[in-house]
Design a protein around this motif. Structure first.
Motif, PDB file in Angstrom:
ATOM      1  N   ARG A  54       6.121 -45.264  46.236  1.00  0.00           N
ATOM      2  CA  ARG A  54       5.602 -44.567  47.408  1.00  0.00           C
ATOM      3  C   ARG A  54       6.163 -43.158  47.540  1.00  0.00           C
ATOM      4  O   ARG A  54       5.428 -42.215  47.832  1.00  0.00           O
ATOM      5  CB  ARG A  54       5.986 -45.377  48.649  1.00  0.00           C
ATOM      6  N   SER A  55       7.459 -43.039  47.308  1.00  0.00           N
ATOM      7  CA  SER A  55       8.076 -41.718  47.482  1.00  0.00           C
ATOM      8  C   SER A  55       7.543 -40.733  46.446  1.00  0.00           C
ATOM      9  O   SER A  55       7.371 -39.547  46.734  1.00  0.00           O
ATOM     10  CB  SER A  55       9.601 -41.827  47.397  1.00  0.00           C
ATOM     11  N   THR A  56       7.253 -41.258  45.252  1.00  0.00           N
ATOM     12  CA  THR A  56       6.660 -40.384  44.230  1.00  0.00           C
ATOM     13  C   THR A  56       5.284 -39.923  44.661  1.00  0.00           C
ATOM     14  O   THR A  56       4.933 -38.744  44.523  1.00  0.00           O
ATOM     15  CB  THR A  56       6.562 -41.132  42.882  1.00  0.00           C
ATOM     16  N   LEU A  57       4.516 -40.851  45.215  1.00  0.00           N
ATOM     17  CA  LEU A  57       3.183 -40.492  45.693  1.00  0.00           C
ATOM     18  C   LEU A  57       3.265 -39.480  46.827  1.00  0.00           C
ATOM     19  O   LEU A  57       2.463 -38.540  46.887  1.00  0.00           O
ATOM     20  CB  LEU A  57       2.447 -41.749  46.163  1.00  0.00           C
ATOM     21  N   GLN A  58       4.225 -39.682  47.703  1.00  0.00           N
ATOM     22  CA  GLN A  58       4.362 -38.744  48.819  1.00  0.00           C
ATOM     23  C   GLN A  58       4.789 -37.372  48.318  1.00  0.00           C
ATOM     24  O   GLN A  58       4.308 -36.345  48.807  1.00  0.00           O
ATOM     25  CB  GLN A  58       5.356 -39.298  49.851  1.00  0.00           C
ATOM     26  N   ALA A  59       5.659 -37.382  47.327  1.00  0.00           N
ATOM     27  CA  ALA A  59       6.064 -36.117  46.722  1.00  0.00           C
ATOM     28  C   ALA A  59       4.875 -35.445  46.048  1.00  0.00           C
ATOM     29  O   ALA A  59       4.723 -34.229  46.086  1.00  0.00           O
ATOM     30  CB  ALA A  59       7.184 -36.350  45.709  1.00  0.00           C
ATOM     31  N   TYR A  60       4.027 -36.250  45.473  1.00  0.00           N
ATOM     32  CA  TYR A  60       2.822 -35.722  44.838  1.00  0.00           C
ATOM     33  C   TYR A  60       1.928 -35.067  45.881  1.00  0.00           C
ATOM     34  O   TYR A  60       1.438 -33.951  45.688  1.00  0.00           O
ATOM     35  CB  TYR A  60       2.075 -36.849  44.127  1.00  0.00           C
ATOM     36  N   VAL A  61       1.731 -35.763  46.972  1.00  0.00           N
ATOM     37  CA  VAL A  61       0.882 -35.231  48.036  1.00  0.00           C
ATOM     38  C   VAL A  61       1.474 -33.933  48.574  1.00  0.00           C
ATOM     39  O   VAL A  61       0.756 -32.970  48.870  1.00  0.00           O
ATOM     40  CB  VAL A  61       0.738 -36.266  49.180  1.00  0.00           C
ATOM     41  N   ALA A  67       5.371 -30.783  36.940  1.00  0.00           N
ATOM     42  CA  ALA A  67       4.009 -30.811  36.391  1.00  0.00           C
ATOM     43  C   ALA A  67       3.717 -32.111  35.648  1.00  0.00           C
ATOM     44  O   ALA A  67       2.645 -32.687  35.793  1.00  0.00           O
ATOM     45  CB  ALA A  67       3.819 -29.619  35.466  1.00  0.00           C
ATOM     46  N   GLU A  68       4.689 -32.559  34.882  1.00  0.00           N
ATOM     47  CA  GLU A  68       4.454 -33.736  34.061  1.00  0.00           C
ATOM     48  C   GLU A  68       4.219 -34.966  34.921  1.00  0.00           C
ATOM     49  O   GLU A  68       3.306 -35.751  34.694  1.00  0.00           O
ATOM     50  CB  GLU A  68       5.674 -33.949  33.157  1.00  0.00           C
ATOM     51  N   ALA A  70       3.332 -34.954  38.103  1.00  0.00           N
ATOM     52  CA  ALA A  70       2.103 -34.755  38.883  1.00  0.00           C
ATOM     53  C   ALA A  70       0.889 -35.120  38.044  1.00  0.00           C
ATOM     54  O   ALA A  70      -0.056 -35.745  38.528  1.00  0.00           O
ATOM     55  CB  ALA A  70       2.023 -33.308  39.363  1.00  0.00           C
ATOM     56  N   ASP A  71       0.970 -34.739  36.781  1.00  0.00           N
ATOM     57  CA  ASP A  71      -0.096 -35.071  35.842  1.00  0.00           C
ATOM     58  C   ASP A  71      -0.274 -36.566  35.727  1.00  0.00           C
ATOM     59  O   ASP A  71      -1.384 -37.087  35.724  1.00  0.00           O
ATOM     60  CB  ASP A  71       0.305 -34.534  34.463  1.00  0.00           C
ATOM     61  N   TYR A  72       0.839 -37.217  35.635  1.00  0.00           N
ATOM     62  CA  TYR A  72       0.828 -38.666  35.484  1.00  0.00           C
ATOM     63  C   TYR A  72       0.227 -39.331  36.724  1.00  0.00           C
ATOM     64  O   TYR A  72      -0.600 -40.238  36.618  1.00  0.00           O
ATOM     65  CB  TYR A  72       2.255 -39.153  35.233  1.00  0.00           C
ATOM     66  N   VAL A  73       0.614 -38.861  37.871  1.00  0.00           N
ATOM     67  CA  VAL A  73       0.091 -39.439  39.114  1.00  0.00           C
ATOM     68  C   VAL A  73      -1.401 -39.163  39.227  1.00  0.00           C
ATOM     69  O   VAL A  73      -2.190 -40.045  39.579  1.00  0.00           O
ATOM     70  CB  VAL A  73       0.849 -38.888  40.351  1.00  0.00           C
ATOM     71  N   LEU A  74      -1.779 -37.950  38.872  1.00  0.00           N
ATOM     72  CA  LEU A  74      -3.194 -37.590  38.909  1.00  0.00           C
ATOM     73  C   LEU A  74      -3.998 -38.504  37.993  1.00  0.00           C
ATOM     74  O   LEU A  74      -5.062 -39.009  38.365  1.00  0.00           O
ATOM     75  CB  LEU A  74      -3.371 -36.125  38.491  1.00  0.00           C
ATOM     76  N   PHE A  75      -3.465 -38.718  36.807  1.00  0.00           N
ATOM     77  CA  PHE A  75      -4.110 -39.615  35.854  1.00  0.00           C
ATOM     78  C   PHE A  75      -4.222 -41.015  36.449  1.00  0.00           C
ATOM     79  O   PHE A  75      -5.269 -41.657  36.394  1.00  0.00           O
ATOM     80  CB  PHE A  75      -3.297 -39.649  34.559  1.00  0.00           C
TER      81      PHE A  75
END
Ligand SMILES: [Zn+2]
Length: 91
Positions: A54-61, A67-68, A70-75
């Motif tokens: 969740r925290s990774t997703l929130q950081a993404y948002v 970049a790497e 974020a890319d992974y989350v986007l994928f």
């Protein structure tokens, strides 16, 4: 006593049927292969590998991932279309 019952020709019609069965089976197996059972996406979806937490997703948002990552989350969100993570990422 002659025991030479006429062997006749091989029953080609039966053979063809057997061949046809085999062919259908091959098509089926191939079809499954082509259907993408072995794509990364399918494996990922099936095993739900590596959902970002969740925290990774929130950081993404919040645009705070490198970049790497974020890319992974986007994928994960777009290619995998993870139903667990998508609603979180839209908050
Ligand atoms: Zn996920």
């Amino acid at each position: 006593m002659s025991n030479s019952s006429p062997r006749g020709r091989p029953r080609s019609s039966k053979r063809v049927r057997e061949d046809e069965k085999l062919r259908q089976r091959l098509i089926q197996l191939r079809g499954q292969d082509v259907a993408g059972l072995h794509t990364i996406g399918a494996i990922w979806r099936r095993q739900r590998l590596s959902c970002p937490d969740r925290s990774t997703l929130q950081a993404y948002v919040a645009n705070q991932l490198d970049a790497e990552m974020a890319d992974y989350v986007l994928f994960h969100l777009t290619e995998i279309g993870c139903r667990v993570c998508r609603p979180i990422s839209m908050i």
